[in-house]
Design a protein around this motif. Structure first.
Motif, PDB file in Angstrom:
ATOM      1  N   SER A  14     -12.341   4.747   2.482  1.00 19.80           N
ATOM      2  CA  SER A  14     -10.918   4.704   2.834  1.00 19.80           C
ATOM      3  C   SER A  14     -10.089   4.843   1.563  1.00 19.80           C
ATOM      4  O   SER A  14     -10.607   4.685   0.454  1.00 19.80           O
ATOM      5  CB  SER A  14     -10.604   3.371   3.504  1.00 19.80           C
ATOM      6  OG  SER A  14     -10.643   2.348   2.534  1.00 19.80           O
ATOM      7  N   PRO A  15      -8.779   5.150   1.719  1.00 17.22           N
ATOM      8  CA  PRO A  15      -7.924   5.245   0.533  1.00 17.22           C
ATOM      9  C   PRO A  15      -7.973   3.977  -0.321  1.00 17.22           C
ATOM     10  O   PRO A  15      -8.001   4.044  -1.553  1.00 17.22           O
ATOM     11  CB  PRO A  15      -6.530   5.451   1.129  1.00 17.22           C
ATOM     12  CG  PRO A  15      -6.774   6.145   2.412  1.00 17.22           C
ATOM     13  CD  PRO A  15      -8.060   5.567   2.936  1.00 17.22           C
ATOM     14  N   SER A  16      -8.052   2.801   0.323  1.00 14.21           N
ATOM     15  CA  SER A  16      -8.065   1.579  -0.486  1.00 14.21           C
ATOM     16  C   SER A  16      -9.374   1.430  -1.264  1.00 14.21           C
ATOM     17  O   SER A  16      -9.381   0.857  -2.351  1.00 14.21           O
ATOM     18  CB  SER A  16      -7.779   0.353   0.377  1.00 14.21           C
ATOM     19  OG  SER A  16      -8.502   0.412   1.566  1.00 14.21           O
ATOM     20  N   ARG A  30      -8.205  12.970   6.102  1.00 13.54           N
ATOM     21  CA  ARG A  30      -8.705  11.771   5.449  1.00 13.54           C
ATOM     22  C   ARG A  30      -9.187  12.000   4.015  1.00 13.54           C
ATOM     23  O   ARG A  30      -8.853  11.244   3.103  1.00 13.54           O
ATOM     24  CB  ARG A  30      -9.844  11.205   6.318  1.00 13.54           C
ATOM     25  CG  ARG A  30     -10.493   9.961   5.776  1.00 13.54           C
ATOM     26  CD  ARG A  30      -9.517   8.799   5.795  1.00 13.54           C
ATOM     27  NE  ARG A  30     -10.234   7.577   5.549  1.00 13.54           N
ATOM     28  CZ  ARG A  30     -10.718   6.799   6.522  1.00 13.54           C
ATOM     29  NH1 ARG A  30     -10.524   7.109   7.778  1.00 13.54           N
ATOM     30  NH2 ARG A  30     -11.372   5.706   6.236  1.00 13.54           N
ATOM     31  N   ARG A  90      -6.333  12.311   1.757  1.00 17.09           N
ATOM     32  CA  ARG A  90      -5.658  11.000   1.607  1.00 17.09           C
ATOM     33  C   ARG A  90      -6.447  10.111   0.648  1.00 17.09           C
ATOM     34  O   ARG A  90      -5.870   9.416  -0.186  1.00 17.09           O
ATOM     35  CB  ARG A  90      -5.545  10.300   2.962  1.00 17.09           C
ATOM     36  CG  ARG A  90      -4.787  11.104   3.982  1.00 17.09           C
ATOM     37  CD  ARG A  90      -3.425  10.470   4.260  1.00 17.09           C
ATOM     38  NE  ARG A  90      -2.626  11.373   5.046  1.00 17.09           N
ATOM     39  CZ  ARG A  90      -1.433  11.841   4.677  1.00 17.09           C
ATOM     40  NH1 ARG A  90      -0.897  11.447   3.547  1.00 17.09           N
ATOM     41  NH2 ARG A  90      -0.791  12.678   5.441  1.00 17.09           N
TER      42      ARG A  90
END
Lengths: 240, 267
Positions: free
Chosen positions: B99-101, B127, B130
């Motif tokens: 994920s981005p985080s 995704r 991102r």
């Protein structure tokens, strides 16, 4: 950015989630219900209007709902995955406010006062008279839809689109798609310093831009006998 | 040290993101900087191939994120440049594996250890993109002088602005000087007029890029290649140096210059 445009939810979902344009971005207000109930509706709403919301900064008003830190963490993540930013969560519950603060989010925005909200509601009835001013370039993929007039200071690049209920004025190059008088207003006009849209629509008529020769000049397009006609701005002639 | 994160992206595929990442990484490392290249294209990894490090992969990005190894274990050191590292992408997973985080966390862990972190973004705006721009300090958009690539670059620049990643910087790759001269190619000025961002590089089309890519040796290490020199210049500009743009029109030998002189004199 988009200022004071009002977007209300449609149908059943609207009762649970409302999205409204405010000076600081978008204000999302949740209706009655539990978090488990509202959470999926909110996400669905964000997905449905993804095109419109694109890159927006959201402030969420949860009312008297209690949000756990874990819920909030998950939501922040889900919102950022959609390319949006959550910057504030307003709540009447002190517990929720505390967890909001622990995530470094704001718990207050300078809300438009009651009077101004009422003024908006009045205006909403005659949306077509409201103009919005957009002070940036619209790049490919961005879409601006507004029931009233649209004024842009900047360019409209190819691949971007504007759909307005009223007139469209562009102080810059217009190269994307533009639709003025989208709800059937045949009096609507489109003006630009360089009027070279990929496609230009006024009410029900569609026109393509002929290949330009020479330097661009300010032009105004309007409907004449159901035909889109573009004329160069002439300081000597009187118009409108 | 606090490393800067540069994400290399384009929207359209095949414009040279991976080549640019590998070459900018190699150029910066050649200038004595410590560089970590990160392949963000999970499921369609290429950066390892272009850098010639494919056969040394043991752990990858997803292994790090999912805790199967430590960050250091996934960093492959380049065989020619001791200050250049690669963290490869997983090939058997897809973009949703991270994920981005996760990317932000990973880069924060890398920052103290190096000068530059270069992320090779996948094509597209979903995704994978991102993920790639989430930790970016600088976004470099690669485009080609053709209408479709420029259109996608415009879209990407808009998305980067929306993410508040600051103004993107532009590299125009694969410029064919001969075609520009004839006026058959989108001119640099037209591209800049539309995109309205800072230009940090103009890279000529060069066959040596293809041969060096296939061989797994970045073209910047080839002293004779014009594209290699252009990528070195991009790296220097990213470091903050003022480097004049090289004249792509020039060169082609004495004979060509002579014919051009005669032609321009005749018309």
């Amino acid at each position: 950015m988009i200022d004071h445009a009002i977007i209300t939810g449609i149908g059943d979902m609207g009762a649970k989630v409302q999205i409204k344009g405010i000076r600081e971005g978008l204000l999302v207000t949740l209706g009655e219900g539990s978090w488990d109930e509202l959470h999926p509706v909110l996400l669905e709403h964000l997905d449905q209007q993804a095109g419109f919301l694109q890159g927006a900064r959201l402030a969420l008003d949860v009312g008297n709902l209690v949000l756990k830190a874990a819920d909030l963490g998950q939501l922040t993540k889900e919102i950022s995955e959609r390319g949006l930013t959550l910057w504030a969560v307003m709540s009447e519950s002190p517990a929720t406010e505390r967890s909001t603060q622990s995530f470094g989010l704001a718990t207050r925005i300078s809300k438009p006062g009651k009077e101004r909200s009422a003024a908006y509601a009045d205006h909403a009835a005659q949306d077509e008279e409201i103009a919005i001013l957009v002070r940036r370039t619209l790049r490919s993929g961005s879409s601006l839809q507004h029931p009233g007039h649209v004024v842009v200071i900047g360019d409209i690049n190819p691949g971007a689109e504007i759909v307005a209920g009223g007139d469209v004025v562009v102080w810059g190059r217009l190269r994307g798609m533009v639709h003025a008088g989208a709800q059937g207003n045949e009096q609507a006009v489109v003006c630009a310093l360089d009027l070279s849209p990929t496609q230009l629509r006024i009410a029900g008529a569609i026109a393509l831009t002929p290949k330009r020769r020479g330097k661009p000049q300010p032009e105004m397009a309007r409907l004449k006998n159901s035909q889109v006609v573009a004329e160069a701005w002439d300081p000597k002639r009187e118009r409108l | 040290m606090s490393g800067k994160v540069i994400t290399v992206t384009s929207g359209k595929g095949g414009v040279g993101k991976t080549t640019a990442t590998a070459n900018l990484g190699a150029a910066l490392a050649d200038f004595g900087q410590k560089v970590v290249c990160l392949d963000g294209d999970i499921g369609l990894r290429n950066l390892d191939v272009v850098m010639g490090l494919e056969n040394r992969i043991v752990y990858d990005l997803v292994d790090v994120v999912e805790g199967r190894c430590r960050l250091r274990q996934a960093m492959i050191r380049d065989k020619r440049l001791p200050e250049l590292y690669l963290i490869p992408a997983a090939q058997t997973r897809d973009k949703s594996a991270i994920s981005p985080s996760d990317m932000v966390r990973l880069c924060d862990e890398l920052r103290p250890e190096c000068d530059w972190i270069l992320i090779d973004s996948p094509a597209g705006i979903e995704r994978g993109f991102r993920n790639a721009i989430a930790p970016a300090d600088i976004v470099v958009v690669i485009t080609n002088p053709e209408v479709s690539a420029v259109r996608d670059a415009d879209r990407i620049i808009g998305l980067v602005e929306a993410e508040e990643k600051g103004p993107a910087r532009l590299v125009i790759n694969r410029i064919k000087p001969e075609m520009v001269r004839r006026g058959d190619m989108l001119a640099v000025d037209d591209i800049l007029e539309l995109l309205a961002v800072q230009l940090v590089g103009m890279v000529p089309d060069d066959e040596s890029v293809l041969t060096s890519t296939n061989r797994g040796t970045p073209v910047v290490l080839d002293g004779k290649s014009k594209a290699g020199l252009a990528f070195r210049n991009v790296a220097r500009r990213l470091k903050g140096e003022e480097v004049p743009f090289m004249n792509l029109e020039d060169g082609g030998g004495f004979f060509n210059r002579l014919t051009r002189m005669i032609r321009s004199g005749g018309s």
